[in-house]
Design an enzyme around this catalytic site. Structure first.
Site, PDB file in Angstrom:
ATOM      1  N   CYS A  70      51.490 -23.436  25.284  1.00  0.00           N
ATOM      2  CA  CYS A  70      51.902 -21.835  25.860  1.00  0.00           C
ATOM      3  C   CYS A  70      51.709 -21.451  27.516  1.00  0.00           C
ATOM      4  CB  CYS A  70      50.969 -21.069  24.404  1.00  0.00           C
ATOM      5  SG  CYS A  70      51.854 -18.688  24.303  1.00  0.00           S
TER       6      CYS A  70
ATOM      7  N   CYS B   7      42.929 -16.245  24.056  1.00  0.00           N
ATOM      8  CA  CYS B   7      43.360 -17.161  23.182  1.00  0.00           C
ATOM      9  C   CYS B   7      43.343 -19.119  23.808  1.00  0.00           C
ATOM     10  CB  CYS B   7      44.833 -16.950  23.549  1.00  0.00           C
ATOM     11  SG  CYS B   7      45.691 -18.491  22.051  1.00  0.00           S
TER      12      CYS B   7
ATOM     13  N   CYS C 114      47.702 -15.604  27.649  1.00  0.00           N
ATOM     14  CA  CYS C 114      46.717 -14.486  26.715  1.00  0.00           C
ATOM     15  C   CYS C 114      45.186 -14.743  26.986  1.00  0.00           C
ATOM     16  CB  CYS C 114      46.458 -14.252  24.843  1.00  0.00           C
ATOM     17  SG  CYS C 114      48.622 -13.727  25.122  1.00  0.00           S
TER      18      CYS C 114
ATOM     19  N   CYS D 230      51.371 -21.680   8.312  1.00  0.00           N
ATOM     20  CA  CYS D 230      51.487 -21.618   9.723  1.00  0.00           C
ATOM     21  C   CYS D 230      51.858 -22.210  10.994  1.00  0.00           C
ATOM     22  CB  CYS D 230      50.072 -20.955   9.828  1.00  0.00           C
ATOM     23  SG  CYS D 230      49.983 -20.631  11.628  1.00  0.00           S
TER      24      CYS D 230
ATOM     25  N   GLU E  18      48.859 -27.788  15.990  1.00  0.00           N
ATOM     26  CA  GLU E  18      48.661 -27.777  14.342  1.00  0.00           C
ATOM     27  C   GLU E  18      49.303 -26.660  13.507  1.00  0.00           C
ATOM     28  OE1 GLU E  18      44.956 -25.075  15.994  1.00  0.00           O
ATOM     29  OE2 GLU E  18      44.509 -26.694  17.348  1.00  0.00           O
TER      30      GLU E  18
ATOM     31  N   CYS F 231      42.991 -21.157  16.724  1.00  0.00           N
ATOM     32  CA  CYS F 231      44.429 -21.230  16.898  1.00  0.00           C
ATOM     33  C   CYS F 231      44.190 -22.394  18.270  1.00  0.00           C
ATOM     34  CB  CYS F 231      45.341 -20.126  16.239  1.00  0.00           C
ATOM     35  SG  CYS F 231      47.105 -21.113  16.874  1.00  0.00           S
TER      36      CYS F 231
HETATM   37  N1  SAH Z   1      52.583 -16.697  21.193  1.00  0.00           N
HETATM   38  C1  SAH Z   1      53.056 -15.121  19.314  1.00  0.00           C
HETATM   39  C2  SAH Z   1      51.785 -16.782  17.906  1.00  0.00           C
HETATM   40  C3  SAH Z   1      51.039 -17.061  18.559  1.00  0.00           C
HETATM   41  S1  SAH Z   1      49.551 -16.606  18.409  1.00  0.00           S
HETATM   42  C4  SAH Z   1      51.914 -14.129  19.679  1.00  0.00           C
HETATM   43  O1  SAH Z   1      51.636 -13.673  21.012  1.00  0.00           O
HETATM   44  O2  SAH Z   1      52.060 -13.437  18.365  1.00  0.00           O
HETATM   45  C5  SAH Z   1      48.988 -15.374  16.739  1.00  0.00           C
HETATM   46  C6  SAH Z   1      48.442 -14.155  16.702  1.00  0.00           C
HETATM   47  O3  SAH Z   1      46.723 -14.932  17.156  1.00  0.00           O
HETATM   48  C7  SAH Z   1      49.114 -13.574  17.816  1.00  0.00           C
HETATM   49  O4  SAH Z   1      48.277 -12.374  16.773  1.00  0.00           O
HETATM   50  C8  SAH Z   1      47.883 -13.565  18.969  1.00  0.00           C
HETATM   51  O5  SAH Z   1      46.825 -12.064  19.756  1.00  0.00           O
HETATM   52  C9  SAH Z   1      46.197 -13.922  17.955  1.00  0.00           C
HETATM   53  N2  SAH Z   1      45.578 -14.718  18.914  1.00  0.00           N
HETATM   54  C10 SAH Z   1      45.591 -15.219  19.484  1.00  0.00           C
HETATM   55  N3  SAH Z   1      44.159 -16.070  19.774  1.00  0.00           N
HETATM   56  C11 SAH Z   1      43.097 -15.246  19.293  1.00  0.00           C
HETATM   57  C12 SAH Z   1      42.157 -15.349  18.596  1.00  0.00           C
HETATM   58  N4  SAH Z   1      40.916 -15.995  19.693  1.00  0.00           N
HETATM   59  N5  SAH Z   1      40.942 -14.403  17.985  1.00  0.00           N
HETATM   60  C13 SAH Z   1      42.225 -13.247  17.274  1.00  0.00           C
HETATM   61  N6  SAH Z   1      43.681 -13.237  17.439  1.00  0.00           N
HETATM   62  C14 SAH Z   1      44.001 -14.061  18.177  1.00  0.00           C
END
Ligand code: SAH
Length: 360
Positions: free
Chosen positions: A112, A119, A116, A105, A92, A333
């Protein structure tokens, strides 16, 4: 012979290649410009190059081009793309319009492995790293589709950029070159979940980009529950690395903080966060969490987020609430890729989700 993606070559790498091929040095710059300024999608377009050289390139290399597979358009101008890579995997890319220019972006991996819990991108694990040319190709595909220039880049799409360090460094070299897209480091933000040794390595490069750290919680108890990576690199180590990054590069570090109702949004948590970041000239970006299927989290309400922001500000920490673009296409995302039913690519994850924390 498997062909190699020539668009992943930095200018120094192209110079080396041209020397090996017995070509004059200026060819490297010409070819780089064909790839990254004129954005040729075939060698045949490079009409000022010798036929024999083009034939040799054609035989050994290919140009990494991405195709738009799906497009979701928001009323506010945000566009989310599902892009198809040369091997049929999909990622994406998001196009955002701001008063100061167009921001793209980009994703840095297919999937990944950071795990997390909130995510969507990590739910199927990591399939593979993107090459430098593919990451640049995301920008070219979006710019081509929009017919406009890109001024800013955020590495905040699918994947963990510092888990794909070398390719991401090559991408930064390519995209910032005046012979290519010429997007300056000041206009680039890289977001990480907190891979401490890689933050230290990045600091050494003194690139001038903005480092954005996904903090989301000020204590190990809270953060480990949300992010397995915290078991490998706990909060105090992470913040120490961020303070060192600021020292080494002179650049202020930015922190992302996704607000989860009843989990990390209390006044006590705001006080702890302010203590943790005291004296480091940090900037905190508060973001209502975007609920994804299979996650237990829901977003804090707007009033709560404002209260949290006010407290941080009063305690001396600069904090803003991130404007939500594309709210009407609010697929978090990773959801577009995850839900895509299209022609199956080889999607055997290399590693299960969250594996990182156990092996690090
Ligand atoms: N791996 C990197 C970059 C990709 S994620 C990182 O972790 O920073 C980009 C951002 O989106 C990160 O801050 C991540 O924690 C956040 N993110 C992912 N899923 C999310 C969600 N469901 N709601 C809000 N933020 C989210």
């Amino acid at each position: 012979m498997n062909k190699i993606g020539l668009s992943s070559y930095t200018e120094p790498m192209l110079s080396q290649l041209m020397a090996q091929l017995g070509q004059p040095a200026f060819r490297a710059r010409q070819i780089f410009r064909w790839l990254h300024e004129k954005r040729a999608v075939s060698f045949a377009e490079m009409t000022d190059q010798p036929k024999a050289l083009l034939a040799e390139l054609e035989r050994r290399f290919f140009i990494e081009t991405l195709e738009v597979r799906r497009r979701q358009q928001s009323r506010d101008g945000t566009v989310k793309y599902l892009l198809r890579l040369p091997d049929a995997n999909c990622i994406e890319t998001v196009w955002m319009r701001y008063s100061y220019g167009n921001t793209v972006c980009v994703s840095t991996q297919v999937g990944c492995r950071m795990g997390c819990r909130f995510c969507a991108s990590t739910q199927g694990g990591r399939v593979r790293n993107l090459t430098a040319g593919e990451i640049a190709g995301e920008i070219y595909a979006a710019a081509r589709d929009q017919g406009e220039r890109v001024s800013h880049i955020v590495l905040m799409g699918i994947g963990e950029p510092l888990d794909n360090f070398d390719n991401v460094m090559d991408f930064l070299s390519i995209i910032s070159s005046p012979d290519g897209a010429n997007i300056g480091m000041r206009n680039i933000s890289l977001s990480t979940c907190g891979l401490v040794p890689m933050i230290e390595k990045l600091a050494e490069r003194r690139l001038g980009l903005t480092l954005s750290v996904s903090l989301h919680a000020p204590t190990n108890e809270l953060r480990s529950a949300m992010m397995p990576v915290n078991d490998a690199y706990p909060v105090e180590r992470l913040i120490r690395a961020c303070r060192a990054y600021r020292e080494t590069t002179g650049r202020r570090v930015s922190f992302e903080y996704s607000m989860v109702n009843g989990v990390n949004d209390s006044p006590e948590t705001a006080r702890r966060l302010a203590r943790l970041l005291a004296g480091m000239d940090a900037h905190v970006n508060l973001i209502p969490i975007n609920p994804v299927d299979g996650s237990p989290y829901s977003a804090s309400d707007a009033a709560n987020i404002r209260r949290f922001q006010t407290m941080l500000t009063q305690l001396g920490v600069n904090a803003t609430v991130r404007r939500r673009l594309g709210a009407d296409i609010s697929a978090a995302c990773g959801q577009l890729r995850r839900d895509d039913a299209g022609p199956a690519a080889a999607e055997t994850p290399e590693r299960p989700r969250g594996e990182f924390s156990q092996n690090a």
